[in-house]
Design an enzyme around this catalytic site. Sequence first.
Site, PDB file in Angstrom:
ATOM      1  N   ARG A   1      33.063  23.891  35.460  1.00 26.91           N
ATOM      2  CA  ARG A   1      34.188  24.227  34.104  1.00 26.91           C
ATOM      3  C   ARG A   1      34.388  22.411  34.396  1.00 26.91           C
ATOM      4  O   ARG A   1      34.877  22.114  33.117  1.00 26.91           O
ATOM      5  CB  ARG A   1      35.605  24.442  35.720  1.00 26.91           C
ATOM      6  CG  ARG A   1      35.343  25.944  36.136  1.00 26.91           C
ATOM      7  CD  ARG A   1      36.314  25.849  37.364  1.00 26.91           C
ATOM      8  NE  ARG A   1      36.689  28.087  36.886  1.00 26.91           N
ATOM      9  CZ  ARG A   1      36.901  28.622  37.722  1.00 26.91           C
ATOM     10  NH1 ARG A   1      37.396  27.646  39.264  1.00 26.91           N
ATOM     11  NH2 ARG A   1      37.329  29.747  38.181  1.00 26.91           N
TER      12      ARG A   1
ATOM     13  N   GLY B   1      29.653  42.698  49.166  1.00 26.94           N
ATOM     14  CA  GLY B   1      29.929  43.197  47.941  1.00 26.94           C
ATOM     15  C   GLY B   1      29.331  43.360  46.532  1.00 26.94           C
ATOM     16  O   GLY B   1      30.460  42.963  45.550  1.00 26.94           O
ATOM     17  N   GLY B   2      28.911  44.573  46.933  1.00 24.79           N
ATOM     18  CA  GLY B   2      27.725  44.743  45.835  1.00 24.79           C
ATOM     19  C   GLY B   2      28.993  46.129  44.409  1.00 24.79           C
ATOM     20  O   GLY B   2      28.534  45.912  43.895  1.00 24.79           O
TER      21      GLY B   2
ATOM     22  N   GLN C   1      33.665  42.973  41.141  1.00 26.85           N
ATOM     23  CA  GLN C   1      33.314  42.232  40.195  1.00 26.85           C
ATOM     24  C   GLN C   1      32.459  41.702  39.420  1.00 26.85           C
ATOM     25  O   GLN C   1      32.231  41.566  38.642  1.00 26.85           O
ATOM     26  CB  GLN C   1      34.918  41.541  39.756  1.00 26.85           C
ATOM     27  CG  GLN C   1      36.297  42.718  39.951  1.00 26.85           C
ATOM     28  CD  GLN C   1      37.236  41.394  39.471  1.00 26.85           C
ATOM     29  OE1 GLN C   1      37.605  41.262  37.953  1.00 26.85           O
ATOM     30  NE2 GLN C   1      38.466  40.881  40.312  1.00 26.85           N
ATOM     31  N   ILE C   2      32.365  40.333  41.043  1.00 24.39           N
ATOM     32  CA  ILE C   2      31.179  39.791  40.743  1.00 24.39           C
ATOM     33  C   ILE C   2      29.777  40.441  40.816  1.00 24.39           C
ATOM     34  O   ILE C   2      29.470  39.352  39.851  1.00 24.39           O
ATOM     35  CB  ILE C   2      31.388  38.515  41.463  1.00 24.39           C
ATOM     36  CG1 ILE C   2      32.606  37.498  41.718  1.00 24.39           C
ATOM     37  CG2 ILE C   2      30.454  37.814  41.815  1.00 24.39           C
ATOM     38  CD1 ILE C   2      32.919  36.286  42.804  1.00 24.39           C
ATOM     39  N   ALA C   3      29.533  40.607  41.447  1.00 28.62           N
ATOM     40  CA  ALA C   3      28.622  41.618  41.982  1.00 28.62           C
ATOM     41  C   ALA C   3      27.925  42.549  40.600  1.00 28.62           C
ATOM     42  O   ALA C   3      27.463  42.830  39.759  1.00 28.62           O
ATOM     43  CB  ALA C   3      28.141  42.782  43.330  1.00 28.62           C
TER      44      ALA C   3
ATOM     45  N   ASP D   1      33.335  25.339  39.722  1.00 27.64           N
ATOM     46  CA  ASP D   1      33.941  23.885  39.999  1.00 27.64           C
ATOM     47  C   ASP D   1      33.346  22.743  39.392  1.00 27.64           C
ATOM     48  O   ASP D   1      33.760  22.054  38.630  1.00 27.64           O
ATOM     49  CB  ASP D   1      34.126  23.378  40.986  1.00 27.64           C
ATOM     50  CG  ASP D   1      34.587  24.240  42.422  1.00 27.64           C
ATOM     51  OD1 ASP D   1      35.925  25.299  41.628  1.00 27.64           O
ATOM     52  OD2 ASP D   1      34.140  24.407  43.239  1.00 27.64           O
TER      53      ASP D   1
ATOM     54  N   VAL E   1      29.880  32.863  48.838  1.00 32.83           N
ATOM     55  CA  VAL E   1      31.404  32.853  47.737  1.00 32.83           C
ATOM     56  C   VAL E   1      32.149  33.661  47.903  1.00 32.83           C
ATOM     57  O   VAL E   1      33.732  32.856  47.390  1.00 32.83           O
ATOM     58  CB  VAL E   1      30.201  33.480  46.835  1.00 32.83           C
ATOM     59  CG1 VAL E   1      31.255  33.751  44.870  1.00 32.83           C
ATOM     60  CG2 VAL E   1      28.870  33.221  46.453  1.00 32.83           C
ATOM     61  N   GLY E   2      32.137  34.361  48.718  1.00 31.81           N
ATOM     62  CA  GLY E   2      34.040  34.618  49.242  1.00 31.81           C
ATOM     63  C   GLY E   2      34.902  33.885  49.936  1.00 31.81           C
ATOM     64  O   GLY E   2      33.995  33.283  50.809  1.00 31.81           O
TER      65      GLY E   2
ATOM     66  N   HIS F   1      35.979  24.129  48.345  1.00 32.92           N
ATOM     67  CA  HIS F   1      36.204  25.341  47.299  1.00 32.92           C
ATOM     68  C   HIS F   1      37.790  25.187  47.940  1.00 32.92           C
ATOM     69  O   HIS F   1      37.943  26.055  48.251  1.00 32.92           O
ATOM     70  CB  HIS F   1      35.124  26.219  47.834  1.00 32.92           C
ATOM     71  CG  HIS F   1      35.407  26.970  46.144  1.00 32.92           C
ATOM     72  ND1 HIS F   1      35.465  26.436  44.797  1.00 32.92           N
ATOM     73  CD2 HIS F   1      35.850  28.384  46.424  1.00 32.92           C
ATOM     74  CE1 HIS F   1      35.950  27.992  44.372  1.00 32.92           C
ATOM     75  NE2 HIS F   1      36.001  28.516  45.151  1.00 32.92           N
TER      76      HIS F   1
HETATM   77  P1  NDP Z   1      35.310  39.547  43.391  1.00 33.48           P
HETATM   78  O1  NDP Z   1      33.843  40.695  43.363  1.00 33.48           O
HETATM   79  O2  NDP Z   1      36.313  39.390  42.309  1.00 33.48           O
HETATM   80  O3  NDP Z   1      35.923  38.149  44.555  1.00 33.48           O
HETATM   81  C1  NDP Z   1      34.849  38.303  45.597  1.00 33.48           C
HETATM   82  C2  NDP Z   1      34.955  37.197  46.774  1.00 33.48           C
HETATM   83  O4  NDP Z   1      34.191  35.836  45.791  1.00 33.48           O
HETATM   84  C3  NDP Z   1      36.469  36.974  46.299  1.00 33.48           C
HETATM   85  O5  NDP Z   1      36.401  36.023  48.089  1.00 33.48           O
HETATM   86  C4  NDP Z   1      36.812  35.714  45.774  1.00 33.48           C
HETATM   87  O6  NDP Z   1      37.742  35.182  46.517  1.00 33.48           O
HETATM   88  C5  NDP Z   1      35.512  35.091  45.878  1.00 33.48           C
HETATM   89  N1  NDP Z   1      35.162  34.125  44.250  1.00 33.48           N
HETATM   90  C6  NDP Z   1      35.030  32.964  44.266  1.00 33.48           C
HETATM   91  N2  NDP Z   1      35.274  32.746  43.530  1.00 33.48           N
HETATM   92  C7  NDP Z   1      35.545  33.265  42.666  1.00 33.48           C
HETATM   93  C8  NDP Z   1      35.757  33.426  41.413  1.00 33.48           C
HETATM   94  N3  NDP Z   1      35.999  32.322  40.493  1.00 33.48           N
HETATM   95  N4  NDP Z   1      36.436  35.057  40.785  1.00 33.48           N
HETATM   96  C9  NDP Z   1      36.981  35.306  41.104  1.00 33.48           C
HETATM   97  N5  NDP Z   1      36.580  35.585  42.632  1.00 33.48           N
HETATM   98  C10 NDP Z   1      35.452  34.485  43.424  1.00 33.48           C
HETATM   99  O7  NDP Z   1      36.805  41.050  44.517  1.00 33.48           O
HETATM  100  P2  NDP Z   1      35.866  42.175  44.819  1.00 33.48           P
HETATM  101  O8  NDP Z   1      37.673  42.624  45.348  1.00 33.48           O
HETATM  102  O9  NDP Z   1      35.767  42.452  43.256  1.00 33.48           O
HETATM  103  O10 NDP Z   1      34.973  42.969  44.869  1.00 33.48           O
HETATM  104  C11 NDP Z   1      34.814  42.595  46.977  1.00 33.48           C
HETATM  105  C12 NDP Z   1      33.767  43.102  47.347  1.00 33.48           C
HETATM  106  O11 NDP Z   1      33.041  42.853  48.144  1.00 33.48           O
HETATM  107  C13 NDP Z   1      34.226  44.177  46.680  1.00 33.48           C
HETATM  108  O12 NDP Z   1      33.177  45.746  46.573  1.00 33.48           O
HETATM  109  C14 NDP Z   1      34.306  44.281  48.501  1.00 33.48           C
HETATM  110  O13 NDP Z   1      34.394  46.528  49.440  1.00 33.48           O
HETATM  111  C15 NDP Z   1      33.646  43.954  49.720  1.00 33.48           C
HETATM  112  N6  NDP Z   1      34.162  43.696  50.767  1.00 33.48           N
HETATM  113  C16 NDP Z   1      33.456  43.927  52.074  1.00 33.48           C
HETATM  114  C17 NDP Z   1      34.045  43.236  53.210  1.00 33.48           C
HETATM  115  C18 NDP Z   1      32.904  43.194  54.418  1.00 33.48           C
HETATM  116  O14 NDP Z   1      32.793  43.753  55.303  1.00 33.48           O
HETATM  117  N7  NDP Z   1      31.642  43.584  53.968  1.00 33.48           N
HETATM  118  C19 NDP Z   1      34.891  43.506  53.269  1.00 33.48           C
HETATM  119  C20 NDP Z   1      35.863  42.989  52.066  1.00 33.48           C
HETATM  120  C21 NDP Z   1      35.149  43.625  51.586  1.00 33.48           C
HETATM  121  P3  NDP Z   1      39.395  35.606  45.514  1.00 33.48           P
HETATM  122  O15 NDP Z   1      39.646  36.338  46.726  1.00 33.48           O
HETATM  123  O16 NDP Z   1      40.092  33.944  46.004  1.00 33.48           O
HETATM  124  O17 NDP Z   1      39.288  35.178  44.728  1.00 33.48           O
END
Ligand code: NDP
Length: 330
Positions: A162, A11-12, A15-17, A159, A129-130, A187
Amino acid sequence: MASIKKVAVTGGSGQIAYSLLFRIANGDLFGKEQQIDLRICDLPEMTDALEGLAMELADCAFPLLHKVTIGHNLSEMFDDIELALLVGAKPRTKGMERGDLLQENGKIFVGTGRALNEAARKDAKIIVVGNPCNTNCLITMHHAPKLLRKNFHAMTRLDQNRAAALLATKANVPVESVRKLSIWGNHSATQVPDYTQVEIGTKRAVDLIQDQHWLQQEFISQVQGRGAEIIAKRGKSSAASAASSLIDATRALYETTREGDWYSSAVCTDDNPYGIEEDLIFSFPLRTDKKGNYEIVKGLEWDFFIKERIAVTQRELLEEKSHIAHLLKG
Ligand code: NDP
């Protein structure tokens, strides 16, 4: 200087990355002496975004960043890694049920598990984390049988952080004086932030705060609902605090836990001392010893209130598992 650590983040381009990678490169994860070989993974369509990110990392001239590799082929990206932070997952979209999210994201983690099995070190540590992270972690673990089951984690550290911050504010003390806070279970909204064992300085939190209603109702629901509250205010999810907690969660697995304290992480329930059904990923209080091995803290007692809630969160994990049972095979 210690040998270079190979770390993968999925998920590089998310947003988290974006908060996480710069902290890792800065030495916040393994200290200021440790060189990092960073593998940043995402989907093929995110290649441009990853290239831009790699440019920014280069522009920071981080002395510890030995090498950065971007890519989508997980078997290549996971080659010989000792740590994988699995952040990539599809976010829940409008109208999507939790069951749909489980199916969609579950499939991703089948492939991730297989790639880990093929390429990662046998003793690699994996933190998911996902979301839904516990069940995604279970799927990953099932598809990576060569790796140690004990080394699979789903993050409940945000959690915990927080909950600690809320208790510290309520008791009007610095956050580091809050100890022995456990997050039990999933979670999700059924997680159990357990204040009953918490110590604040030399006192028990229940004696210091003396507000049973606040502890049982407001505290727990505020921890459970904090993510949604931040989205409502910011219009975006709490990515920076998730990234910061992931740094804490990872460090906790490598560093000796301070005396008189523990931390929470969701781990495999095999042989757990609390009678939780086996083959789930369930958050427990843990302690890491000097050799970097963790153990579940034993012998904590649950009052009726906590016990009832733990039964609910266990039930939810069993339901999630039954939804994705077909993804655990083969
Ligand atoms: P984020 O980086 O914001 O979040 C990624 C994951 O972390 C989500 O599942 C999210 O869950 C989870 N998460 C856990 N705790 C938290 C928190 N406190 N706040 C926010 N998220 C949290 O997501 P983006 O959409 O910005 O980025 C996802 C990335 O993953 C993208 O780069 C995308 O391309 C990639 N991706 C890769 C896939 C693959 O096949 N490898 C498939 C789909 C996406 P929640 O949705 O519940 O917030």
